[in-house]
Design a protein around this motif. Structure first.
Motif, PDB file in Angstrom:
ATOM      1  N   PRO A  57      16.737 -13.141   3.439  1.00 30.35           N
ATOM      2  CA  PRO A  57      16.729 -12.526   2.509  1.00 30.35           C
ATOM      3  C   PRO A  57      16.402 -11.379   2.945  1.00 30.35           C
ATOM      4  CG  PRO A  57      15.038 -13.077   5.216  1.00 30.35           C
ATOM      5  CD  PRO A  57      16.061 -14.365   5.006  1.00 30.35           C
ATOM      6  N   GLU A  58      16.300 -10.700   1.751  1.00 30.57           N
ATOM      7  CA  GLU A  58      16.822  -8.463   1.838  1.00 30.57           C
ATOM      8  C   GLU A  58      15.581  -7.633   2.657  1.00 30.57           C
ATOM      9  OE1 GLU A  58      17.307  -7.889  -2.595  1.00 30.57           O
ATOM     10  OE2 GLU A  58      18.663  -9.659  -3.535  1.00 30.57           O
ATOM     11  N   LYS A  59      14.117  -8.771   2.293  1.00 28.93           N
ATOM     12  CA  LYS A  59      13.480  -7.734   3.037  1.00 28.93           C
ATOM     13  C   LYS A  59      12.058  -8.992   3.119  1.00 28.93           C
ATOM     14  CE  LYS A  59      10.575  -7.735  -2.352  1.00 28.93           C
ATOM     15  NZ  LYS A  59      10.669  -6.571  -2.436  1.00 28.93           N
ATOM     16  N   THR A  60      11.418  -8.769   3.535  1.00 26.45           N
ATOM     17  CA  THR A  60      10.222  -9.194   4.891  1.00 26.45           C
ATOM     18  C   THR A  60       9.162  -9.299   3.506  1.00 26.45           C
ATOM     19  OG1 THR A  60      10.032  -8.606   7.008  1.00 26.45           O
ATOM     20  CG2 THR A  60       8.380  -8.972   6.322  1.00 26.45           C
ATOM     21  N   ARG A  61       8.629 -10.772   3.515  1.00 27.03           N
ATOM     22  CA  ARG A  61       7.428 -10.672   2.577  1.00 27.03           C
ATOM     23  C   ARG A  61       6.796 -11.899   2.692  1.00 27.03           C
ATOM     24  NH1 ARG A  61      10.376 -12.709  -3.050  1.00 27.03           N
ATOM     25  NH2 ARG A  61      11.817 -13.588  -1.870  1.00 27.03           N
ATOM     26  N   LEU A  62       5.535 -11.583   2.351  1.00 26.53           N
ATOM     27  CA  LEU A  62       4.138 -12.971   1.932  1.00 26.53           C
ATOM     28  C   LEU A  62       4.258 -13.949   1.008  1.00 26.53           C
ATOM     29  CD1 LEU A  62       1.774 -14.157   4.164  1.00 26.53           C
ATOM     30  CD2 LEU A  62       0.594 -11.960   3.459  1.00 26.53           C
ATOM     31  N   GLY A  90     -14.193 -20.258  -1.123  1.00 28.13           N
ATOM     32  CA  GLY A  90     -14.115 -19.233  -1.345  1.00 28.13           C
ATOM     33  C   GLY A  90     -12.328 -18.665  -1.469  1.00 28.13           C
ATOM     34  N   CYS A  91     -12.414 -17.247  -1.705  1.00 27.62           N
ATOM     35  CA  CYS A  91     -10.876 -16.819  -1.878  1.00 27.62           C
ATOM     36  C   CYS A  91     -11.132 -16.024  -0.253  1.00 27.62           C
ATOM     37  CB  CYS A  91     -11.417 -15.241  -3.503  1.00 27.62           C
ATOM     38  SG  CYS A  91      -9.485 -15.269  -3.985  1.00 27.62           S
ATOM     39  N   TYR A  92      -9.737 -16.330  -0.206  1.00 28.04           N
ATOM     40  CA  TYR A  92      -9.339 -15.167   1.297  1.00 28.04           C
ATOM     41  C   TYR A  92      -8.217 -14.149   1.001  1.00 28.04           C
ATOM     42  CZ  TYR A  92     -13.161 -18.414   2.998  1.00 28.04           C
ATOM     43  OH  TYR A  92     -13.936 -19.102   3.204  1.00 28.04           O
ATOM     44  N   ALA A  93      -8.268 -13.289   1.852  1.00 23.38           N
ATOM     45  CA  ALA A  93      -7.331 -12.136   1.653  1.00 23.38           C
ATOM     46  C   ALA A  93      -6.732 -12.900   3.015  1.00 23.38           C
ATOM     47  CB  ALA A  93      -7.678 -10.736   1.682  1.00 23.38           C
ATOM     48  N   ILE A  94      -4.823 -12.829   3.369  1.00 21.43           N
ATOM     49  CA  ILE A  94      -3.834 -12.978   4.100  1.00 21.43           C
ATOM     50  C   ILE A  94      -3.575 -11.968   4.401  1.00 21.43           C
ATOM     51  CG2 ILE A  94      -1.926 -14.275   5.616  1.00 21.43           C
ATOM     52  CD1 ILE A  94      -3.469 -17.061   3.637  1.00 21.43           C
ATOM     53  N   LYS A  95      -3.697 -11.218   5.545  1.00 20.53           N
ATOM     54  CA  LYS A  95      -2.863 -10.123   5.897  1.00 20.53           C
ATOM     55  C   LYS A  95      -2.216 -10.831   6.891  1.00 20.53           C
ATOM     56  CE  LYS A  95      -4.135  -5.507   7.706  1.00 20.53           C
ATOM     57  NZ  LYS A  95      -4.628  -4.372   7.734  1.00 20.53           N
ATOM     58  N   MET A  96      -1.117  -9.483   6.324  1.00 20.57           N
ATOM     59  CA  MET A  96       1.289 -10.227   7.084  1.00 20.57           C
ATOM     60  C   MET A  96       0.882  -8.945   7.662  1.00 20.57           C
ATOM     61  SD  MET A  96       4.363 -11.668   6.638  1.00 20.57           S
ATOM     62  CE  MET A  96       5.059 -10.170   5.403  1.00 20.57           C
ATOM     63  N   ASN A  97       1.071  -8.597   8.565  1.00 22.73           N
ATOM     64  CA  ASN A  97       1.552  -7.086   9.837  1.00 22.73           C
ATOM     65  C   ASN A  97       2.994  -7.183  10.355  1.00 22.73           C
ATOM     66  OD1 ASN A  97      -0.774  -4.657   8.942  1.00 22.73           O
ATOM     67  ND2 ASN A  97      -1.765  -5.953  10.376  1.00 22.73           N
ATOM     68  N   THR A  98       3.926  -6.190   9.573  1.00 16.62           N
ATOM     69  CA  THR A  98       5.148  -6.168  11.101  1.00 16.62           C
ATOM     70  C   THR A  98       5.693  -5.416  11.566  1.00 16.62           C
ATOM     71  OG1 THR A  98       6.544  -6.584   8.959  1.00 16.62           O
ATOM     72  CG2 THR A  98       5.699  -8.949   9.534  1.00 16.62           C
ATOM     73  N   SER A  99       6.616  -5.026  11.603  1.00 15.52           N
ATOM     74  CA  SER A  99       7.116  -3.585  11.809  1.00 15.52           C
ATOM     75  C   SER A  99       7.809  -2.836  10.779  1.00 15.52           C
ATOM     76  CB  SER A  99       8.229  -3.600  13.047  1.00 15.52           C
ATOM     77  OG  SER A  99       9.207  -4.698  13.035  1.00 15.52           O
ATOM     78  N   SER A 100       7.644  -3.700   9.859  1.00 13.61           N
ATOM     79  CA  SER A 100       8.845  -3.662   8.474  1.00 13.61           C
ATOM     80  C   SER A 100       7.612  -3.690   7.085  1.00 13.61           C
ATOM     81  CB  SER A 100       9.107  -4.253   7.843  1.00 13.61           C
ATOM     82  OG  SER A 100      10.296  -4.874   8.151  1.00 13.61           O
ATOM     83  N   GLY A 101       6.072  -3.509   8.039  1.00 13.25           N
ATOM     84  CA  GLY A 101       4.880  -3.200   6.802  1.00 13.25           C
ATOM     85  C   GLY A 101       3.630  -4.240   6.677  1.00 13.25           C
ATOM     86  N   THR A 102       3.462  -3.866   5.940  1.00  3.26           N
ATOM     87  CA  THR A 102       2.050  -4.685   6.088  1.00  3.26           C
ATOM     88  C   THR A 102       1.868  -5.344   4.084  1.00  3.26           C
ATOM     89  OG1 THR A 102       0.580  -3.599   7.102  1.00  3.26           O
ATOM     90  CG2 THR A 102      -0.827  -4.814   5.731  1.00  3.26           C
ATOM     91  N   CYS A 103       0.910  -6.528   4.061  1.00  4.88           N
ATOM     92  CA  CYS A 103       1.739  -7.468   3.189  1.00  4.88           C
ATOM     93  C   CYS A 103       0.226  -8.077   2.710  1.00  4.88           C
ATOM     94  CB  CYS A 103       2.102  -8.023   2.636  1.00  4.88           C
ATOM     95  SG  CYS A 103       2.544  -8.879   0.948  1.00  4.88           S
ATOM     96  N   VAL A 104      -0.613  -8.070   1.992  1.00  5.10           N
ATOM     97  CA  VAL A 104      -1.321  -8.106   1.546  1.00  5.10           C
ATOM     98  C   VAL A 104      -2.174  -9.366   0.522  1.00  5.10           C
ATOM     99  CG1 VAL A 104      -4.298  -8.694   1.046  1.00  5.10           C
ATOM    100  CG2 VAL A 104      -3.076  -6.947   2.655  1.00  5.10           C
ATOM    101  N   LYS A 105      -2.057 -10.438   0.202  1.00  7.86           N
ATOM    102  CA  LYS A 105      -2.202 -11.725  -0.691  1.00  7.86           C
ATOM    103  C   LYS A 105      -3.749 -12.757  -0.694  1.00  7.86           C
ATOM    104  CE  LYS A 105       2.580 -11.502  -1.580  1.00  7.86           C
ATOM    105  NZ  LYS A 105       2.749 -10.933  -3.459  1.00  7.86           N
ATOM    106  N   HIS A 106      -4.194 -12.995  -1.365  1.00  8.24           N
ATOM    107  CA  HIS A 106      -4.830 -13.473  -2.055  1.00  8.24           C
ATOM    108  C   HIS A 106      -4.920 -15.147  -1.978  1.00  8.24           C
ATOM    109  CE1 HIS A 106      -6.410  -9.410  -2.398  1.00  8.24           C
ATOM    110  NE2 HIS A 106      -7.847 -10.128  -1.578  1.00  8.24           N
ATOM    111  N   VAL A 107      -5.789 -16.021  -1.756  1.00 13.78           N
ATOM    112  CA  VAL A 107      -5.416 -17.328  -1.734  1.00 13.78           C
ATOM    113  C   VAL A 107      -6.854 -18.073  -2.086  1.00 13.78           C
ATOM    114  CG1 VAL A 107      -5.746 -17.543   0.422  1.00 13.78           C
ATOM    115  CG2 VAL A 107      -4.870 -19.279  -0.861  1.00 13.78           C
TER     116      VAL A 107
END
Length: 105
Positions: free
Chosen positions: A16-21, A83-100
């Motif tokens: 993959p080109e980049k880290t992502r959720l 309900g609706c929840y936020a999933i937060k991914m932290n890595t050394s590349s950065g942070t990403c948040v998605k709602h599910v």
């Protein structure tokens, strides 16, 4: 024999080109699990946490080092209300948040 599109898709999954959720969350059939898909562009430490809409952490799903590539992580939702929840991914590349959305079983 694979088509060019299949070869490119396979290469993209392995390198993959980049880290992502990823956006494609799926409720696993006959279970209380939601599958979370993510890709990493290199081996790195990953932390996955779940928050409700009030900002309270309701689950810590993952806190470990993963290799480069695509990963499927299971979140057991038995202890949370629909309900609706936020999933937060932290890595050394950065942070990403998605709602599910979670509608319950």
């Amino acid at each position: 024999r694979k088509s060019l599109n299949e070869v490119v898709a396979s290469f993209d999954e392995k390198f993959p080109e980049k880290t992502r959720l990823l956006n494609n969350f799926t409720l696993c059939r006959n279970s209380h699990n939601i599958q979370i898909n993510l890709t990493l562009h290199s081996t790195e430490h990953v932390s996955l946490k779940v928050f409700n809409l009030s900002g309270q952490q309701v689950a810590s799903i993952l806190n470990s080092t993963l290799r480069m590539g695509t990963h499927k992580i299971q979140w057991n939702t038995q202890s949370v209300a629909p309900g609706c929840y936020a999933i937060k991914m932290n890595t050394s590349s950065g942070t990403c948040v998605k709602h599910v959305p979670f509608f319950g079983k």
